[in-house]
Design an enzyme around this catalytic site. Structure first.
Site, PDB file in Angstrom:
ATOM      1  N   CYS A   1      15.780 -26.516 -32.996  1.00 25.15           N
ATOM      2  CA  CYS A   1      14.329 -25.963 -31.877  1.00 25.15           C
ATOM      3  C   CYS A   1      14.918 -25.112 -30.703  1.00 25.15           C
ATOM      4  CB  CYS A   1      13.504 -26.703 -31.737  1.00 25.15           C
ATOM      5  SG  CYS A   1      12.315 -26.658 -30.527  1.00 25.15           S
TER       6      CYS A   1
ATOM      7  N   CYS B   1      13.803 -25.955 -27.006  1.00 21.67           N
ATOM      8  CA  CYS B   1      14.763 -27.633 -27.178  1.00 21.67           C
ATOM      9  C   CYS B   1      16.038 -27.716 -26.728  1.00 21.67           C
ATOM     10  CB  CYS B   1      14.762 -28.461 -28.685  1.00 21.67           C
ATOM     11  SG  CYS B   1      13.241 -29.039 -29.002  1.00 21.67           S
TER      12      CYS B   1
END
Length: 105
Positions: free
Chosen positions: A32, A35
């Site tokens: 991600c 992230c």
């Protein structure tokens, strides 16, 4: 310091140890992009805010099924997390997360 959580038992132990302290639990995934961007910033916050407990749950590597597909952070006190987080944050806006941490401390 950010505690890495691998399963529900570790999460429960972490939250019990937190007691009434503010807790930030980051649910993330290695693939991600947001992230990857916020992870080092959350780590830096964990060093700055020593009276707040920080944890990370990798949604792909952990066995924490309660939130198995979430990629977000939660702020709570240790006793209230399983019932209802006091703040839910999604995205990579570290300033927004830090402002909320300061507000809740």
């Amino acid at each position: 310091m950010v505690q890495i959580i691998k399963d529900m038992d570790e999460l429960k132990t972490f939250l019990k140890a937190a007691g009434s302290k503010l807790v930030v639990v980051e649910f993330s995934a290695k693939w991600c992009g947001p992230c990857q961007k916020i992870c080092p910033l959350v780590h830096a916050m964990s060093l700055q805010y020593r009276n707040v407990m920080f944890a990370n749950v990798d949604v792909d590597d952990s066995q924490v099924t309660l939130f198995s597909r979430l990629k977000r952070a939660f702020c709570c006190n240790g006793s209230g997390f399983m019932n209802k987080p006091i703040f839910e944050f999604c995205g990579a806006d570290a300033q927004k997360l830090e402002a909320k941490i300061r507000e809740l401390m």
